[in-house]
Design a protein around this motif. Structure first.
Motif, PDB file in Angstrom:
ATOM      1  N   PHE A  56       1.081  -0.964   0.242  1.00 32.74           N
ATOM      2  CA  PHE A  56      -0.296   0.057   0.212  1.00 32.74           C
ATOM      3  C   PHE A  56       0.866   1.209  -0.133  1.00 32.74           C
ATOM      4  N   ALA A  57       2.145   1.070   0.000  1.00 37.40           N
ATOM      5  CA  ALA A  57       2.916   2.007  -0.285  1.00 37.40           C
ATOM      6  C   ALA A  57       2.855   2.968  -1.781  1.00 37.40           C
ATOM      7  N   GLY A  58       2.611   2.510  -2.967  1.00 38.20           N
ATOM      8  CA  GLY A  58       2.562   3.429  -3.682  1.00 38.20           C
ATOM      9  C   GLY A  58       3.314   2.717  -5.024  1.00 38.20           C
ATOM     10  N   PHE A  59       4.299   1.975  -4.501  1.00 41.88           N
ATOM     11  CA  PHE A  59       6.388   2.302  -5.021  1.00 41.88           C
ATOM     12  C   PHE A  59       5.382   0.373  -6.039  1.00 41.88           C
ATOM     13  N   PHE A  60       4.812  -0.139  -5.750  1.00 40.08           N
ATOM     14  CA  PHE A  60       4.233  -0.962  -6.637  1.00 40.08           C
ATOM     15  C   PHE A  60       2.983  -1.007  -7.485  1.00 40.08           C
ATOM     16  N   VAL A  61       1.598  -0.417  -6.152  1.00 42.04           N
ATOM     17  CA  VAL A  61       0.914  -0.303  -7.333  1.00 42.04           C
ATOM     18  C   VAL A  61       0.335   1.242  -7.036  1.00 42.04           C
ATOM     19  N   ASN A  62      -0.093   1.989  -8.427  1.00 40.43           N
ATOM     20  CA  ASN A  62      -0.440   3.141  -8.579  1.00 40.43           C
ATOM     21  C   ASN A  62      -1.780   3.232  -7.246  1.00 40.43           C
ATOM     22  N   LEU A  63      -1.337   4.389  -6.374  1.00 40.77           N
ATOM     23  CA  LEU A  63      -2.210   4.571  -4.817  1.00 40.77           C
ATOM     24  C   LEU A  63      -4.022   4.529  -5.388  1.00 40.77           C
ATOM     25  N   SER A  64      -4.201   5.268  -6.953  1.00 42.15           N
ATOM     26  CA  SER A  64      -5.951   5.220  -7.065  1.00 42.15           C
ATOM     27  C   SER A  64      -5.888   4.569  -7.664  1.00 42.15           C
ATOM     28  N   SER A  65      -5.184   3.574  -8.505  1.00 34.80           N
ATOM     29  CA  SER A  65      -5.158   2.095  -8.609  1.00 34.80           C
ATOM     30  C   SER A  65      -6.035   1.306  -7.629  1.00 34.80           C
ATOM     31  N   ILE A  66      -5.987   0.846  -6.048  1.00 34.35           N
ATOM     32  CA  ILE A  66      -6.178   0.572  -4.713  1.00 34.35           C
ATOM     33  C   ILE A  66      -7.837   0.262  -4.934  1.00 34.35           C
ATOM     34  N   PRO A  67      -8.938  -0.291  -4.680  1.00 37.68           N
ATOM     35  CA  PRO A  67     -10.425  -0.476  -4.392  1.00 37.68           C
ATOM     36  C   PRO A  67     -10.399   0.303  -3.462  1.00 37.68           C
ATOM     37  N   PRO A  68     -10.769   1.674  -3.974  1.00 40.92           N
ATOM     38  CA  PRO A  68     -11.847   1.765  -2.802  1.00 40.92           C
ATOM     39  C   PRO A  68     -12.235   1.520  -1.154  1.00 40.92           C
ATOM     40  N   VAL A 106      12.156  12.206 -27.428  1.00 38.89           N
ATOM     41  CA  VAL A 106      11.129  12.159 -26.044  1.00 38.89           C
ATOM     42  C   VAL A 106      12.425  12.737 -25.630  1.00 38.89           C
ATOM     43  N   GLN A 107      11.246  14.153 -24.350  1.00 36.77           N
ATOM     44  CA  GLN A 107      12.376  14.583 -22.974  1.00 36.77           C
ATOM     45  C   GLN A 107      10.932  15.205 -22.307  1.00 36.77           C
ATOM     46  N   ILE A 108      10.067  14.306 -21.395  1.00 40.11           N
ATOM     47  CA  ILE A 108       9.764  15.085 -20.158  1.00 40.11           C
ATOM     48  C   ILE A 108       9.849  14.993 -18.596  1.00 40.11           C
ATOM     49  N   SER A 109       8.850  15.391 -17.786  1.00 47.93           N
ATOM     50  CA  SER A 109       9.427  15.858 -17.013  1.00 47.93           C
ATOM     51  C   SER A 109       8.988  14.693 -15.895  1.00 47.93           C
ATOM     52  N   ALA A 110       9.914  13.865 -15.116  1.00 52.78           N
ATOM     53  CA  ALA A 110       9.583  13.340 -13.775  1.00 52.78           C
ATOM     54  C   ALA A 110       8.748  13.034 -13.001  1.00 52.78           C
ATOM     55  N   GLU A 111       7.735  14.331 -13.491  1.00 51.10           N
ATOM     56  CA  GLU A 111       7.362  14.853 -12.069  1.00 51.10           C
ATOM     57  C   GLU A 111       5.466  14.414 -12.197  1.00 51.10           C
ATOM     58  N   ILE A 112       5.531  14.105 -13.830  1.00 53.01           N
ATOM     59  CA  ILE A 112       4.238  13.571 -14.771  1.00 53.01           C
ATOM     60  C   ILE A 112       4.300  12.369 -14.472  1.00 53.01           C
ATOM     61  N   ILE A 113       5.068  11.712 -14.351  1.00 50.49           N
ATOM     62  CA  ILE A 113       5.676  10.538 -14.632  1.00 50.49           C
ATOM     63  C   ILE A 113       5.270  10.370 -12.764  1.00 50.49           C
ATOM     64  N   MET A 114       5.603  10.972 -11.962  1.00 49.42           N
ATOM     65  CA  MET A 114       5.421  10.082 -10.845  1.00 49.42           C
ATOM     66  C   MET A 114       3.615  10.225 -10.407  1.00 49.42           C
ATOM     67  N   GLN A 115       3.086  11.133 -10.941  1.00 49.13           N
ATOM     68  CA  GLN A 115       1.831  11.551 -10.859  1.00 49.13           C
ATOM     69  C   GLN A 115       1.463  10.628 -11.044  1.00 49.13           C
ATOM     70  N   THR A 116       1.452  10.456 -12.584  1.00 44.90           N
ATOM     71  CA  THR A 116       0.794   9.022 -13.547  1.00 44.90           C
ATOM     72  C   THR A 116       0.835   7.408 -13.386  1.00 44.90           C
ATOM     73  N   LEU A 117       2.654   6.863 -12.924  1.00 36.08           N
ATOM     74  CA  LEU A 117       2.659   6.018 -11.819  1.00 36.08           C
ATOM     75  C   LEU A 117       2.714   5.611 -10.951  1.00 36.08           C
ATOM     76  N   PHE A 118       2.919   6.629  -9.670  1.00 36.70           N
ATOM     77  CA  PHE A 118       2.882   6.254  -8.493  1.00 36.70           C
ATOM     78  C   PHE A 118       1.790   7.323  -7.712  1.00 36.70           C
ATOM     79  N   GLY A 119       1.162   8.367  -8.113  1.00 38.21           N
ATOM     80  CA  GLY A 119      -0.312   8.629  -7.722  1.00 38.21           C
ATOM     81  C   GLY A 119       0.035   9.186  -6.579  1.00 38.21           C
ATOM     82  N   PHE A 120       1.488  10.169  -6.751  1.00 33.03           N
ATOM     83  CA  PHE A 120       2.579  11.185  -5.538  1.00 33.03           C
ATOM     84  C   PHE A 120       2.071  12.335  -5.972  1.00 33.03           C
TER      85      PHE A 120
END
Length: 155
Positions: A56-68, A106-120
């Protein structure tokens, strides 16, 4: 060498999170030792709790994809706060991901990946530090209470 934040402030923020998480987990282990008489059982409980935290830390699974129904469990995992704070500390310094995909650069900010992949959340660093302090204080208070109860029972 890998493009992480090179400033002294970022390093000491990282060090702060590392120390807070270490103290937090040490207090948790002390609390388990005070609660459980059997060493084997205490180690088993500790291992199960660490597995729960990783789930449940958000490292292996996106926090928003955990069932409510289970999503609220993330707030009980100190590892979530430590991972989020370390990630925000490094990515918030302007980390960019540069790659070549199918011949296109491709040049992308890591912030976008942090928010979309991990939900941080980008603005969560200081909240995470305060929550880790709260975990330490809570575990220490419970530890003192259980030790006092054990000592009273021994008399």
């Amino acid at each position: 060498m890998v493009g992480l934040a090179a400033s002294a402030a970022a390093f000491f923020k990282f060090l702060l999170i590392l120390v807070l998480f270490s103290i937090c987990m040490t207090m948790w282990q002390f609390l388990l030792a005070a609660l459980i008489d059997d060493v084997g059982s205490a180690i088993l409980v500790s291992s199960v709790v660490i597995l729960f935290e990783m789930a449940f830390a958000g490292f292996f699974v996106n926090l928003s994809s955990i069932p409510p129904v289970l999503r609220w469990l993330q707030w009980l995992a100190p590892l979530k706060y430590a991972l989020e704070a370390v990630t925000v500390n490094e990515v918030g310094a302007g980390l960019m991901i540069v790659d070549e995909l199918a011949g296109a650069r491709v040049q992308i900010s890591a912030e976008i990946i942090m928010q979309t992949l991990f939900g941080f959340e980008q603005s969560a660093y200081y909240r995470d530090v305060l929550v880790l302090f709260a975990f330490i204080a809570g575990f220490a208070l419970l530890l003192v209470l259980f030790v006092l109860l054990r000592l009273r029972e021994m008399r």
